[in-house]
Design a protein around this motif. Structure first.
Motif, PDB file in Angstrom:
ATOM      1  N   LEU A  59      -6.397  -0.765  -3.646  1.00 27.31           N
ATOM      2  CA  LEU A  59      -6.297   0.779  -3.912  1.00 27.31           C
ATOM      3  C   LEU A  59      -7.646   1.864  -3.779  1.00 27.31           C
ATOM      4  O   LEU A  59      -7.689   2.610  -3.309  1.00 27.31           O
ATOM      5  CB  LEU A  59      -6.179   0.987  -5.644  1.00 27.31           C
ATOM      6  N   ALA A  60      -8.804   0.988  -3.616  1.00 29.23           N
ATOM      7  CA  ALA A  60     -10.195   1.715  -3.234  1.00 29.23           C
ATOM      8  C   ALA A  60     -10.137   1.887  -1.702  1.00 29.23           C
ATOM      9  O   ALA A  60     -10.354   2.711  -1.471  1.00 29.23           O
ATOM     10  CB  ALA A  60     -11.183   0.732  -3.713  1.00 29.23           C
ATOM     11  N   VAL A  61      -9.548   1.066  -1.036  1.00 31.02           N
ATOM     12  CA  VAL A  61      -9.255   1.018   0.317  1.00 31.02           C
ATOM     13  C   VAL A  61      -8.477   2.262   0.627  1.00 31.02           C
ATOM     14  O   VAL A  61      -8.833   2.981   1.725  1.00 31.02           O
ATOM     15  CB  VAL A  61      -9.104  -0.267   1.070  1.00 31.02           C
ATOM     16  N   VAL A  62      -7.235   2.399   0.101  1.00 38.63           N
ATOM     17  CA  VAL A  62      -6.413   3.375   0.334  1.00 38.63           C
ATOM     18  C   VAL A  62      -6.938   4.612  -0.025  1.00 38.63           C
ATOM     19  O   VAL A  62      -6.760   5.532   0.856  1.00 38.63           O
ATOM     20  CB  VAL A  62      -5.048   2.944  -0.564  1.00 38.63           C
ATOM     21  N   ALA A  63      -7.756   4.754  -1.196  1.00 39.04           N
ATOM     22  CA  ALA A  63      -8.181   5.852  -1.720  1.00 39.04           C
ATOM     23  C   ALA A  63      -9.232   6.466  -0.624  1.00 39.04           C
ATOM     24  O   ALA A  63      -9.385   7.623  -0.392  1.00 39.04           O
ATOM     25  CB  ALA A  63      -8.961   5.958  -2.953  1.00 39.04           C
ATOM     26  N   LEU A  64     -10.026   5.440   0.048  1.00 34.57           N
ATOM     27  CA  LEU A  64     -11.000   5.870   1.094  1.00 34.57           C
ATOM     28  C   LEU A  64     -10.354   6.513   2.144  1.00 34.57           C
ATOM     29  O   LEU A  64     -10.755   7.491   2.763  1.00 34.57           O
ATOM     30  CB  LEU A  64     -11.912   4.774   1.350  1.00 34.57           C
ATOM     31  N   ILE A  65      -9.180   5.876   2.680  1.00 34.43           N
ATOM     32  CA  ILE A  65      -8.416   6.347   3.878  1.00 34.43           C
ATOM     33  C   ILE A  65      -7.968   7.695   3.685  1.00 34.43           C
ATOM     34  O   ILE A  65      -7.972   8.530   4.343  1.00 34.43           O
ATOM     35  CB  ILE A  65      -7.364   5.406   3.986  1.00 34.43           C
ATOM     36  N   LEU A  66      -7.300   7.766   2.358  1.00 34.07           N
ATOM     37  CA  LEU A  66      -6.717   9.264   1.929  1.00 34.07           C
ATOM     38  C   LEU A  66      -7.991  10.302   1.834  1.00 34.07           C
ATOM     39  O   LEU A  66      -7.858  11.491   2.317  1.00 34.07           O
ATOM     40  CB  LEU A  66      -6.028   9.324   0.697  1.00 34.07           C
ATOM     41  N   LEU A  67      -9.147   9.881   1.476  1.00 29.66           N
ATOM     42  CA  LEU A  67     -10.370  10.845   1.390  1.00 29.66           C
ATOM     43  C   LEU A  67     -10.624  11.228   2.693  1.00 29.66           C
ATOM     44  O   LEU A  67     -10.991  12.476   2.999  1.00 29.66           O
ATOM     45  CB  LEU A  67     -11.425  10.219   0.670  1.00 29.66           C
TER      46      LEU A  67
END
Length: 156
Positions: free
Chosen positions: A116-124
């Protein structure tokens, strides 16, 4: 001065195309068919992260000024893409960070949190590309700057 020439778009393009032809030529010489060049572990797959890391070096080597510090997400996106080429998203977790099974199955909680942290970084990064980089690029394109979105004095 070599550093000034490397930062010229035509020289950089020639260098990248030359490296690509070298990779492809060596791979074609060592293999029986052209189709094998596109297989796992061959020239095209190996050249992708090399070019992405070269993009990071060129981005950072162009003398990031005050305006470019706001664009930290651009080299980060290139790094994430290069790491994806090395299949790092599948090596750190049981299912793969980009797989829905990681979040809906019985994967450990720490893997879900990392994913989820990686996906959040990608979305950011995607949001920053759309709200910070794209307007700057579009404005530069309309003003006729080359390359659009970067200060004109950088490309003499």
């Amino acid at each position: 001065m070599l550093q000034d020439r490397i930062l010229q778009p035509a020289f950089t393009l020639a260098l990248i195309l030359g490296a690509t032809l070298l990779f492809l030529g060596v791979d074609l010489a060592l293999n029986d068919s052209v189709a094998s060049v596109f297989d796992e572990g061959h020239a095209v797959e190996l050249m992708s992260p090399v070019l992405l890391f070269a993009g990071i070096v060129l981005w950072c080597g162009c003398g990031c000024g005050e305006s470019d510090r706001r664009q930290w997400h651009v080299p980060l996106v290139l790094a994430l893409l290069a790491l994806r080429e090395f299949d790092l998203d599948k090596r750190l977790t049981s299912e793969g960070v980009l797989q829905l099974r990681l979040y809906s199955d019985t994967a450990p909680a720490w893997e879900k949190a990392v994913g989820l942290a990686v996906v959040a970084l990608i979305l950011l990064c995607a949001w920053r590309l759309a709200t910070v980089t794209a307007p700057c690029w579009w404005r530069g394109l309309r003003q006729g700057r080359r390359p659009a979105g970067w200060p004109a004095d950088r490309w003499r």
